[in-house]
Design an enzyme around this catalytic site. Structure first.
Site, mmCIF file in Angstrom:
data_model
loop_
_atom_site.group_PDB
_atom_site.id
_atom_site.type_symbol
_atom_site.label_atom_id
_atom_site.label_comp_id
_atom_site.label_asym_id
_atom_site.label_seq_id
_atom_site.Cartn_x
_atom_site.Cartn_y
_atom_site.Cartn_z
ATOM 1 N N GLU A 158 40.175 54.299 38.298
ATOM 2 C CA GLU A 158 40.347 53.723 39.634
ATOM 3 C C GLU A 158 41.800 53.887 40.047
ATOM 4 O O GLU A 158 42.714 53.585 39.267
ATOM 5 C CB GLU A 158 39.973 52.239 39.627
ATOM 6 C CG GLU A 158 40.240 51.519 40.939
ATOM 7 C CD GLU A 158 39.877 50.038 40.868
ATOM 8 O OE1 GLU A 158 38.981 49.682 40.061
ATOM 9 O OE2 GLU A 158 40.499 49.235 41.596
ATOM 10 N N GLU A 163 46.645 47.831 47.942
ATOM 11 C CA GLU A 163 46.028 46.508 47.938
ATOM 12 C C GLU A 163 47.045 45.525 48.503
ATOM 13 O O GLU A 163 48.252 45.744 48.421
ATOM 14 C CB GLU A 163 45.615 46.085 46.534
ATOM 15 C CG GLU A 163 44.484 46.886 45.952
ATOM 16 C CD GLU A 163 44.079 46.358 44.587
ATOM 17 O OE1 GLU A 163 43.122 45.566 44.526
ATOM 18 O OE2 GLU A 163 44.730 46.736 43.596
#
Length: 288
Positions: A158, A163
């Site tokens: 990932e 974020e």
């Protein structure tokens, strides 16, 4: 007039080592590898109002149980993802992802994915975005290995391009997850805008990714590089074992964009969190 391009041209990936990198608020090694990427292979400029282009975007729906996860997407999140226009639409040249409160501790949102229609190994992935605001709001622009269905996370890898926690509007972070360095032990670094905020204007979040590095950028500023040596060292330091830290970023990855609400990270919304909250995306582009 903006237009969406979706090309299949692939050209050689070339690297430049050395040179001086301009970084405004982070210490970066001037010998880090950087990529010279000029060939646009996919872009969505979101210039047609309505639903996102179905030839590129699909959806992860529900609370995670349909995907084999515990309810709450494995993180005790509160939102249910839908493909409703209330939660995702293209308006006036922007993709708009909206998180809404629909009841006491009940929320809807959207999670878009290119899993079926587009993936790529290596290159530059970037999006120009304006982010939402508020405690419990957790938007992300990220990539997953295209073999996650057969090769479960974290082995599939990932890459979190961006974020952000809505109660810290000057800070985003970029992360990588793999075997021995995942979840709360991911390799991650923050980028702080200082006197500016990510909810008040648009910023470009990107990675440049090659066979042995992932570079993280905000508005062209390189603030983090991850390499196979770093993943191995990080896993040994955190787990005390020598086998983890495998470099799993050697396969095609696909794109995900979403707003999560609540969960172990970032915590539940509070009385100061105003709904609806929206993430605006001006474009998504991928180069090779």
């Amino acid at each position: 007039m903006k237009q969406r391009k979706f090309l299949n041209t692939i050209i050689a990936f070339s690297f430049l080592v050395g040179g001086t990198l301009l970084v405004t608020n982070c210490e970066v090694d001037e010998t880090q590898k950087v990529a010279n990427l000029t060939n646009l292979v996919m872009s969505d400029e979101f210039d047609v109002d309505g639903a996102p282009d179905p030839d590129l975007w699909g959806y992860d729906l529900g609370d995670g149980t349909a995907q084999g996860l515990p309810a709450g997407w494995g993180n005790n999140e509160l939102q249910v993802y839908t493909d409703s226009p209330d939660n995702v639409s293209v308006e006036n040249g922007l993709l708009v992802i909206t998180a809404r409160q629909v009841g006491a501790n009940q929320y809807t949102s959207a999670r878009l994915t290119t899993q079926v229609n587009f993936d790529q190994q290596y290159g530059r992935f970037e999006a120009r975005m304006r982010l939402p605001l508020g405690k419990g709001i957790w938007p992300a622009f990220w990539l997953l290995g295209n073999d996650c269905d057969e090769n479960p996370w974290p082995q599939c890898g990932e890459i979190d391009v961006m974020e952000y926690l809505g109660d810290a509007p000057t800070v985003i972070f970029g992360s990588a997850h793999g075997p021995g360095y995942n979840g709360g032990d991911s390799i991650s670094k923050e980028y702080d805008l200082g006197n500016d905020r990510f909810d008040t204007g648009f910023h470009v979040f990107g990675i440049e990714w090659g066979p042995d590095f992932i570079n993280y950028y905000v508005d062209g500023d390189l603030y983090q590089q991850i390499t196979p040596e770093i993943t191995a060292e990080e896993a040994i330091e955190k787990d005390g074992i020598t086998n983890p830290g495998e470099w799993v970023f050697n396969r095609p990855f696909y794109i995900i964009m979403n707003i999560a609400v609540g969960g172990d990270l970032p915590g539940a919304p509070n009385a100061d969190t105003v709904f609806p909250q929206r993430m605006f995306v001006d474009y998504v582009r991928v180069y090779n």
